[in-house]
Design an enzyme around this catalytic site. Structure first.
Site, mmCIF file in Angstrom:
data_model
loop_
_atom_site.group_PDB
_atom_site.id
_atom_site.type_symbol
_atom_site.label_atom_id
_atom_site.label_comp_id
_atom_site.label_asym_id
_atom_site.label_seq_id
_atom_site.Cartn_x
_atom_site.Cartn_y
_atom_site.Cartn_z
ATOM 1 N N SER A 1 34.124 47.511 43.420
ATOM 2 C CA SER A 1 35.333 48.368 43.452
ATOM 3 C C SER A 1 35.073 49.786 43.968
ATOM 4 O O SER A 1 35.748 50.724 43.568
ATOM 5 C CB SER A 1 35.979 48.479 42.065
ATOM 6 O OG SER A 1 36.304 47.231 41.566
ATOM 7 N N GLU B 1 32.257 43.206 56.611
ATOM 8 C CA GLU B 1 32.143 43.662 55.228
ATOM 9 C C GLU B 1 31.587 42.510 54.396
ATOM 10 O O GLU B 1 32.115 41.402 54.428
ATOM 11 C CB GLU B 1 33.539 44.071 54.723
ATOM 12 C CG GLU B 1 33.542 44.583 53.304
ATOM 13 C CD GLU B 1 34.968 44.730 52.726
ATOM 14 O OE1 GLU B 1 35.955 44.723 53.497
ATOM 15 O OE2 GLU B 1 35.069 44.836 51.499
ATOM 16 N N ILE C 1 23.070 37.297 42.764
ATOM 17 C CA ILE C 1 22.480 36.034 43.221
ATOM 18 C C ILE C 1 23.277 35.463 44.380
ATOM 19 O O ILE C 1 22.743 35.053 45.400
ATOM 20 C CB ILE C 1 22.427 35.023 42.052
ATOM 21 C CG1 ILE C 1 21.425 35.489 41.001
ATOM 22 C CG2 ILE C 1 22.060 33.624 42.575
ATOM 23 C CD1 ILE C 1 21.382 34.620 39.758
ATOM 24 N N PRO D 1 20.890 55.845 40.828
ATOM 25 C CA PRO D 1 21.458 54.512 41.089
ATOM 26 C C PRO D 1 21.454 54.178 42.583
ATOM 27 O O PRO D 1 21.200 53.037 42.974
ATOM 28 C CB PRO D 1 22.881 54.623 40.546
ATOM 29 C CG PRO D 1 22.834 55.717 39.530
ATOM 30 C CD PRO D 1 21.799 56.688 40.043
ATOM 31 N N CYS E 1 60.339 35.891 48.338
ATOM 32 C CA CYS E 1 59.864 34.538 48.061
ATOM 33 C C CYS E 1 60.433 34.036 46.727
ATOM 34 O O CYS E 1 61.621 33.746 46.662
ATOM 35 C CB CYS E 1 58.342 34.493 48.104
ATOM 36 S SG CYS E 1 57.743 32.845 48.529
ATOM 37 N N HIS F 1 57.327 36.697 53.340
ATOM 38 C CA HIS F 1 56.693 37.892 52.771
ATOM 39 C C HIS F 1 56.648 39.019 53.800
ATOM 40 O O HIS F 1 55.667 39.134 54.538
ATOM 41 C CB HIS F 1 55.261 37.567 52.341
ATOM 42 C CG HIS F 1 55.186 36.623 51.185
ATOM 43 N ND1 HIS F 1 55.021 37.044 49.891
ATOM 44 C CD2 HIS F 1 55.267 35.269 51.133
ATOM 45 C CE1 HIS F 1 54.989 35.996 49.084
ATOM 46 N NE2 HIS F 1 55.135 34.905 49.812
ATOM 47 N N GLU G 1 56.067 42.031 53.328
ATOM 48 C CA GLU G 1 55.041 43.023 52.977
ATOM 49 C C GLU G 1 53.746 42.826 53.754
ATOM 50 O O GLU G 1 53.018 43.779 54.007
ATOM 51 C CB GLU G 1 54.768 43.011 51.465
ATOM 52 C CG GLU G 1 54.058 41.776 50.899
ATOM 53 C CD GLU G 1 54.984 40.624 50.525
ATOM 54 O OE1 GLU G 1 56.100 40.555 51.079
ATOM 55 O OE2 GLU G 1 54.585 39.775 49.695
#
Ligand code: GLN
Length: 537
Positions: free
Chosen positions: A16, A143, A151, A193, A384, A510, A512
């Site tokens: 994130s 990406e 793992i 980190p 929808c 949709h 959007e």
């Protein structure tokens, strides 16, 4: 053909951090400098695509023109680059394995033992170069989902290592995105980190070329030097990515930090002209200087997780800027709406959007929301499932068919105004089997739909199994719910609207998914405009 250049974006420390936004921002800058740039995302999970995932898992499932159900980051790529993506832009471990196993079953490996290295990694590398090999791009940004050290990320990291080596000097580079946390008690930013994360990457044989450091506070020169020295990157390749008020600010922040210039230098490409961000900045200016404010209710059942309705929220940002209006999206959980509390919950709303969704949970609340919008002349947009709820509401409360429903919710309803599509009746598998992707829709003259789009034929993206039941068309139209858009080949009703209402429209598709910064979606733009008008009254 010129050598295609590859940029890989990996993430460390935590998830994130916004790898998708950094990748999209860099792509935007490179595109704005005149490079043909695309982005793809490789996801380490074993689902073949995110289509079968609950939105609570990874947020919304984004749908492309070619009907791929993909990661929501592809939505960011499209919104930033104003360029349609496709199935090739999103690959999962499940898809990679499926393909390798199918090849094995066909005997294509000629008796060899099939292994992660080289068979899985070869498949990954091939797919990493698929878009590059089309000749349509100068630069491909990849990406890598997940966090370095996981793992399940290992085969991807190994593939990147091999590919960077195979591509040769200056043809493939790695950008590593990390977090530089602020310890309030110590009053300090911490680099450890990041050092560890770079080291983990190094253990897999990859040396990061550029570090992008997410931070809540400015990173000092001293700290930048330290990061450079201990992470083995050039000083200019330590890029600060400070928290921004909007994701649309990030390309400018990356420009200031010189991310695009450092990347081009590493790729041995000329800077060309300074990025042309004129229109982008006009959008940003409008976004930040609104003249009006409206509250629009987003009625859904996944509202606890912002990412569930990502594209809708972003479409409101584009449409808000187009209207010089700040759109406050008020999430309302449909499960808790009923006739007794709807007026109270919706008191401050200037518009109501009923969201897409699946299954029975929360639908009665959605139907109640539609009724409220219809009866109180509040601008309404149903998407929808939201459109289907509008049809059910009309059948129940205007036609008087009290148990009208969708057969998705109630197979035994005596009025199935929404029913399973004919071609869906023989389908049992859940993955990738809905009516997906872009389909044509013809708009009727003198309708709201036609006014909104200002054309008679549109192409919009779908993701559904159920449809408006044509048996009820005549009756519903006579009663005032008009079908203003239909599929030219099947006659399927794609848009319904009410004439005697300031703005009431439900769409089976949709919208959007197609809203971008450069092209805000006309339905959202007109919906927001209607709410501004309604509020002024
Ligand atoms: N569940 C409905 C259908 O399958 C609506 C789907 C959606 O909202 N995306 O038709």
């Amino acid at each position: 053909m010129n050598q295609v250049k590859y940029i890989f974006v990996t993430g460390g420390v935590t998830s994130s951090l916004g790898k998708g936004i950094i990748a999209a921002s860099l792509a935007k800058l490179l595109q704005a400098r005149g490079y043909r740039t695309t982005i793809q995302k490789f996801d380490p999970y074993i689902n073949v695509d995110p289509g079968t995932l609950n939105p609570y898992e990874h947020g919304e499932c984004f749908v492309t023109d070619d009907g791929a159900e993909t990661d929501l980051d592809l939505g960011h790529y499209e919104r930033f680059l104003n360029f349609p993506t496709s199935q090739a832009n999103n690959v999962t471990t499940g898809r990679v394995y499926l393909s390798v196993i199918e090849k094995e079953r066909r005997g294509e490996f000629l008796g060899k033992t099939v292994q992660v290295v080289p068979h899985i990694t070869n498949e990954i590398k091939e797919r990493m170069q698929l878009l590059g090999n089309t000749g349509n791009y100068d630069i491909v940004i990849t990406e890598i989902g997940g966090t370095v050290g996981d793992i399940e990320s290992l085969p991807y990291i190994e593939s990147v290592r091999q590919l960077v080596w195979e591509l040769g000097e200056n043809n493939g580079i790695v950008i590593h995105l990390t977090l530089v946390p602020y310890l309030a008690a110590a009053g300090e930013l911490k680099t450890k980190p990041t050092q560890h994360s770079v080291k983990t990457l190094m253990e897999s044989g990859i040396k990061a070329d550029i570090l992008v450091c997410r931070t809540e506070h400015e990173i000092s020169d001293e700290l930048r030097n330290k990061l450079a020295l201990f992470c083995n990157v050039k000083r200019e390749a330590v890029i600060q990515s400070i928290d921004a008020s909007t994701i649309y600010e990030v390309p400018n922040l990356m420009l200031e930090e010189g991310l695009d210039v450092v990347a081009l230098k590493k790729l041995d490409l000329p800077k060309k002209s300074a990025p042309d961000l004129k229109n982008w900045n006009v959008f940003l200016h409008r976004l930040k200087n609104p003249k009006h404010v409206v509250n629009i209710g987003l009625i859904g059942k996944y509202v606890e997780l912002q990412d569930s309705y990502k594209s809708i929220l972003e479409a409101f940002i584009h449409a808000g800027a187009a209207n010089e209006t700040k759109v406050n999206v008020v999430s309302v959980h449909s499960e808790y709406i009923d006739a007794s509390n709807v007026a109270d919950k919706f008191r401050d709303l200037d518009g109501i959007l009923v969201a897409p969704g699946f299954g029975e949970r929360g639908i009665e609340g959605k139907i109640e929301a539609v009724r409220y919008a219809r009866e109180n002349n509040i601008p309404f947009l149903g998407i929808c499932l939201g459109m289907q709820m509008a049809v059910i509401e009309y059948a129940r409360n205007v036609l008087g068919y009290k148990d009208a429903n969708s057969t998705e919710m109630n197979g035994g309803t005596s009025h199935p105004v929404i029913d399973l599509m004919e071609e869906q009746k023989s389908i049992t598998d859940k993955g990738g089997t809905m009516r997906l992707g872009a389909w044509k829709c013809d708009l009727k003259d003198n309708t709201l739909a036609q006014k909104v789009y200002n054309t008679n034929s549109i192409l919009e993206r779908h993701r559904h199994r159920y449809e408006f039941n044509g048996d009820y068309l005549e009756e519903l139209e006579k009663a005032g719910l008009k079908a203003s858009g239909t599929n030219p080949d099947t006659g399927l009703v794609e848009i319904v609207e009410i004439e005697k209402h300031p703005f009431f429209i439900g769409v089976q598709y949709h919208p959007e998914y197609k809203s971008t910064v450069a092209n805000p979606h006309p339905l959202f733009v007109n919906f927001v405009a209607a709410t501004v008008k309604a509020k002024q009254k």
